[in-house]
Design a protein around this motif. Sequence first.
Motif, short mmCIF file in Angstrom:
data_model
loop_
_atom_site.label_atom_id
_atom_site.label_comp_id
_atom_site.label_asym_id
_atom_site.label_seq_id
_atom_site.Cartn_x
_atom_site.Cartn_y
_atom_site.Cartn_z
N GLY A 79 0.82 -1.21 0.00
CA GLY A 79 0.00 0.00 0.00
C GLY A 79 0.85 1.25 0.00
O GLY A 79 1.96 1.26 -0.52
N GLU A 102 -3.63 -1.46 -0.36
CA GLU A 102 -4.21 -1.50 -1.69
C GLU A 102 -4.20 -2.91 -2.28
O GLU A 102 -5.04 -3.25 -3.09
CB GLU A 102 -3.46 -0.53 -2.60
N ARG A 125 -6.69 -4.04 -5.97
CA ARG A 125 -7.83 -3.20 -6.32
C ARG A 125 -8.07 -3.22 -7.82
O ARG A 125 -9.18 -3.03 -8.28
CB ARG A 125 -7.59 -1.77 -5.88
#
Length: 152
Positions: A79, A102, A125
Amino acid sequence: MASYNRVILIGNLTRDPEVRFASGNNAICKFGLAVSRNYTTRDGEKREETTFVDIDAFGKVGEILGKYLSKGRPVMIEGRLQLDTWENKEGEKRSKLKVVCENFQFLGSGRGGDEEGSGGGGYTRSSPPPRESSSRSGGGPAEDFDDEDIPF
């Protein structure tokens, strides 16, 4: 000036994930991660240093992490760093550095928090979770999968 904000951590959860839903039914998952570093001093003494990191995950990533992780489970988190700032009740400015997840990869077998190695699934994502079978119709966005699609 160019900049790049990317963090990759492997560690164990320090507490069970806490999932809440914001407006628009958007999931917000919060948990802590303990990341250890082993090293040897100049005197040859082996030591371990542990860093505790707060993690936030949003949307489908947050829902999946909240559903399948628990205290002690190993996980890899990818992330970005984010600095939160606020004022406390006394009017003092406070700040805290955290990681916004993420992408992730489940580690271990899922039967205990101390097992090493890879296993389980991962999710980003930008891509849907892994599918067990290519015969399933659809192949739509990540919001379009069942628990049975997660390979563990």
